[in-house]
Design an enzyme around this catalytic site. Structure first.
Site, PDB file in Angstrom:
ATOM      1  N   HIS A   1     -22.719 -13.440   4.393  1.00  0.00           N
ATOM      2  CA  HIS A   1     -21.349 -13.844   4.685  1.00  0.00           C
ATOM      3  C   HIS A   1     -21.165 -13.961   6.199  1.00  0.00           C
ATOM      4  O   HIS A   1     -22.043 -13.554   6.969  1.00  0.00           O
ATOM      5  CB  HIS A   1     -20.333 -12.855   4.105  1.00  0.00           C
ATOM      6  CG  HIS A   1     -20.481 -11.465   4.642  1.00  0.00           C
ATOM      7  ND1 HIS A   1     -21.003 -10.426   3.895  1.00  0.00           N
ATOM      8  CD2 HIS A   1     -20.210 -10.949   5.846  1.00  0.00           C
ATOM      9  CE1 HIS A   1     -21.024  -9.343   4.619  1.00  0.00           C
ATOM     10  NE2 HIS A   1     -20.556  -9.624   5.822  1.00  0.00           N
TER      11      HIS A   1
HETATM   12  P1  TYD Z   1     -20.176  -6.114   1.199  1.00  0.00           P
HETATM   13  O1  TYD Z   1     -19.347  -6.808   2.220  1.00  0.00           O
HETATM   14  O2  TYD Z   1     -20.636  -6.929   0.025  1.00  0.00           O
HETATM   15  O3  TYD Z   1     -21.426  -5.409   1.874  1.00  0.00           O
HETATM   16  P2  TYD Z   1     -22.607  -6.039   2.765  1.00  0.00           P
HETATM   17  O4  TYD Z   1     -21.959  -6.865   3.823  1.00  0.00           O
HETATM   18  O5  TYD Z   1     -23.340  -4.871   3.321  1.00  0.00           O
HETATM   19  O6  TYD Z   1     -23.507  -6.820   1.889  1.00  0.00           O
HETATM   20  O7  TYD Z   1     -19.355  -4.871   0.687  1.00  0.00           O
HETATM   21  C1  TYD Z   1     -19.687  -4.157  -0.493  1.00  0.00           C
HETATM   22  C2  TYD Z   1     -18.423  -3.541  -1.066  1.00  0.00           C
HETATM   23  O8  TYD Z   1     -17.888  -2.565  -0.173  1.00  0.00           O
HETATM   24  C3  TYD Z   1     -17.331  -4.570  -1.298  1.00  0.00           C
HETATM   25  O9  TYD Z   1     -16.723  -4.286  -2.541  1.00  0.00           O
HETATM   26  C4  TYD Z   1     -16.358  -4.318  -0.180  1.00  0.00           C
HETATM   27  C5  TYD Z   1     -16.528  -2.851   0.129  1.00  0.00           C
HETATM   28  N1  TYD Z   1     -16.284  -2.487   1.541  1.00  0.00           N
HETATM   29  C6  TYD Z   1     -15.176  -1.751   1.867  1.00  0.00           C
HETATM   30  O10 TYD Z   1     -14.345  -1.395   1.013  1.00  0.00           O
HETATM   31  N2  TYD Z   1     -14.986  -1.381   3.176  1.00  0.00           N
HETATM   32  C7  TYD Z   1     -15.852  -1.757   4.153  1.00  0.00           C
HETATM   33  O11 TYD Z   1     -15.662  -1.392   5.335  1.00  0.00           O
HETATM   34  C8  TYD Z   1     -16.996  -2.561   3.795  1.00  0.00           C
HETATM   35  C9  TYD Z   1     -17.971  -3.021   4.839  1.00  0.00           C
HETATM   36  C10 TYD Z   1     -17.175  -2.904   2.477  1.00  0.00           C
END
Ligand code: TYD
Length: 137
Positions: A51
């Protein structure tokens, strides 16, 4: 945009008791830290990220172990191996990132410039390419 994303060396204090590195808000940081999160128990085959953020600035640090970070600005891409707890990769807004090749037991620390906000995410690569292309014009 990709040129703004650089690896910076963090302060490191070494003595016979081991090493110490710190990060604090101030002019040496490209943004003010508002949030910290970390990734751990990541399976070797897993891929994180996938992303971009519209406004968020981040520092990514391999606190333990190693992994790779591919950054893409809609035009060019660069890949970094992070494996030193005293090195931080700065990722500016509107950069697509993918984290992969996590070593066993790796811990990824992420320092972020604002609180979690799902509306700041661009999770679709086609949408990202469109917006990045418009920014380049
Ligand atoms: P995601 O953005 O998919 O993680 P990455 O970028 O590491 O692949 O996030 C995974 C889950 O965690 C998603 O449901 C959103 C949640 N999340 C939060 O609630 N707070 C945060 O600060 C972050 C980074 C993720």
């Amino acid at each position: 945009m990709l040129n703004s994303c650089i690896i910076t060396q963090l302060p490191k204090f070494t003595d016979r008791r081991g090493d110490l590195t710190f990060i604090q808000n101030g002019p040496q940081l490209p943004f003010k830290i508002e949030r910290i999160y970390y990734l751990y128990d990541v399976p070797a085959a897993a891929e994180r990220g996938g992303h971009a953020h519209r406004n968020l600035h981040q520092l990514i640090i391999a606190l333990s172990g190693s992994f790779e970070v591919r950054l893409y600005d809609g035009n060019q891409s660069r890949t970094y191996t992070l494996n030193k707890p005293y090195e931080a990769l700065y990722v500016c807004p509107m950069i697509w990132r993918e984290l992969y090749n996590f070593s066993s037991g790796s811990v990824t620390l992420v320092l972020a410039s604002s609180l979690y906000d799902e509306t700041d995410y661009i999770r679709n690569i086609d949408e990202y390419n469109l917006i990045a292309g418009q920014i380049r014009k």
